[in-house]
Design a protein around this motif. Structure first.
Motif, short mmCIF file in Angstrom:
data_model
loop_
_atom_site.label_atom_id
_atom_site.label_comp_id
_atom_site.label_asym_id
_atom_site.label_seq_id
_atom_site.Cartn_x
_atom_site.Cartn_y
_atom_site.Cartn_z
N ALA A 1 90.36 -6.15 -28.95
CA ALA A 1 90.03 -6.50 -30.38
C ALA A 1 89.08 -5.53 -30.64
N GLU A 2 87.98 -4.77 -30.21
CA GLU A 2 87.19 -3.88 -30.68
C GLU A 2 88.01 -2.56 -31.02
N VAL B 1 89.75 -8.30 -37.42
CA VAL B 1 90.17 -8.62 -36.27
C VAL B 1 89.24 -9.86 -35.96
N HIS B 2 89.95 -11.18 -35.79
CA HIS B 2 89.32 -12.47 -35.55
C HIS B 2 89.72 -12.80 -34.14
N ILE B 3 88.64 -13.38 -33.36
CA ILE B 3 89.17 -14.05 -31.83
C ILE B 3 88.68 -15.48 -31.96
N ALA C 1 89.59 -3.20 -33.90
CA ALA C 1 88.54 -3.37 -35.08
C ALA C 1 87.96 -2.11 -35.72
N VAL D 1 83.93 -7.41 -34.67
CA VAL D 1 85.15 -8.43 -34.38
C VAL D 1 84.37 -9.58 -34.57
N LYS E 1 88.94 -8.51 -25.29
CA LYS E 1 87.56 -7.95 -25.95
C LYS E 1 87.63 -6.42 -26.27
#
Length: 390
Positions: free
Chosen positions: A25-26, A42-44, A29, A61, A22
């Motif tokens: 990703a953030e 950014v994709h999770i 992003a 995200v 997390k």
């Protein structure tokens, strides 16, 4: 750059591995990428759990959650949930790749996340970065740990073979990929990172902790690998100190029973799950960090303790050896040895100069692992992979 990250656990699910994803990703992003305008998209792709949204955007995200069978609680996955994540994530990943032109796919954990990520990568001929996280290669307390089973070791090698680049969160994890699983390509170490927090003074009364006694704190899921049973055994020999445990998990009732059996109700405090803000307050109000863990792939909780200026007593096996040095910023003891844990804590309690030295060293050392620095190295890996032809 458009990035798809696959991780079967993403907060509020899971433990440190999910939190690290997390934060990464953030950070990605919000970062503008070199040579282009705008920020990374950014994709999770992760697991759905009742009460969570199937699709949402959080801190820029994009989060996509797929339904699995057998996920019974937030902290811990089951074998069935991990197995069913593979087809569910492949199907959703296939649809996402049709909808958006991703530049690179990253899997956090080789099993199970790496399997659907590798398959989607092959179908759409997209560069694939595989990230070894530690527990996906080795967990000495699990009978189903991949290192114990030839089929799972073969799966690890196959997924690694599909990757343009492999990464590991520590030298220990990198070594286990080579020696235990036979991965035969270069593995780049990209450490996890810590979001800096302001260092503030916290009164113990504000976090309901006792005054005038030494307090050790430990953070982690209540699972066998963390060896809280061993820590409680050792605590019977440290009558002057209190222990605070932050975390939840399947061993909670067992630990509560041991606390009662050992007569430790007044000196051991099980706080359960707490939010990040409260966790940092407890760290700031404590005197030292303690862990009896049998193995850590990296151990981001150590960085949190270091930032709070806490001296550390912990085991000497795992990714923490990348940043913890005996007598410099930690006391390192053998795994599964309660007597050494006791000796380490007694040494720390009796030596104020050592505690002060470790506090200063930890506050300085942790700066090398701030997220902005570690994320940049991982971003460079993703960019390099995206530039490769598949």
């Amino acid at each position: 750059m458009k990035i798809l990250i696959v991780n079967y656990e993403y907060p509020p699910l899971g433990g440190g591995g999910g939190v690290a994803t997390k934060q990464l990703a953030e950070e990605l992003a919000k970062k503008p990428f070199d040579g282009a305008q705008g920020k990374h998209e950014v994709h999770i792709l992760t697991t759905w759990y009742p009460g969570l949204k199937r699709e949402e955007v959080e801190n820029s995200v994009y989060i996509h959650r797929v339904k699995v069978w057998g996920r019974n609680e937030l902290p811990t996955a089951t074998i069935r949930s991990m197995i069913t994540f593979v087809p569910a994530a492949f199907w959703r990943g296939w649809r996402l790749c049709r909808e958006r032109k991703f530049d690179v796919i990253n899997a956090q954990f080789v099993v199970p996340s790496g399997i659907p990520a590798a398959l989607v990568s092959r179908v759409f001929r997209l560069p694939f970065v595989l990230s070894f996280i530690g527990g996906d290669l080795y967990d000495p307390t699990k009978g189903v740990s991949p290192h114990r089973h030839p089929v799972l070791r073969a799966v690890v090698r196959w997924v690694a073979d599909q990757a343009a680049i492999c990464t590991a969160i520590s030298e220990d994890t990198k070594w286990r990929a080579y020696e235990m699983h036979g991965v035969d390509k270069d593995v780049v170490v990209t450490h996890l990172g810590l979001i800096p927090h302001a260092v503030v003074t916290v009164a113990r009364k504000d976090v309901n902790l006792p005054e005038g006694v030494p307090i050790f704190v430990s953070v982690g899921r209540l699972i066998p690998r963390k060896r809280y049973d061993l820590l409680l055994e050792a605590w019977r020999e440290i009558p002057s100190a209190h222990l605070v445990i932050i975390g939840d998990g399947p061993l909670k009732e067992d630990l509560q029973s041991k606390i009662a059996a050992y007569g430790l109700e007044k000196r051991v405090h099980l706080l359960g799950f707490v939010d990040e803000a409260h966790k940092y307050k407890v760290l700031q109000a404590s005197d030292a960090y303690i862990s009896a863990t049998e193995h850590e792939g990296f151990g981001i909780v150590y960085l949190e303790a270091m930032e709070a200026g806490l001296p550390i007593v912990t085991t000497d096996t795992g990714g923490q050896r990348d940043f913890l040095t005996e007598a410099e910023n930690a006391i390192l003891v053998a795994t599964s040895d309660a007597k050494q844990l006791v000796a380490g804590m007694q040494r720390l309690l009796s030596d104020e100069k050592l505690r002060q030295k470790m506090a200063v060293n930890n506050r300085e050392k942790v700066k090398e692992f701030y997220l902005e620095k570690t994320a940049k190295k991982f971003e460079d890996v993703l960019t390099e992979a995206a530039d490769k032809k598949v």
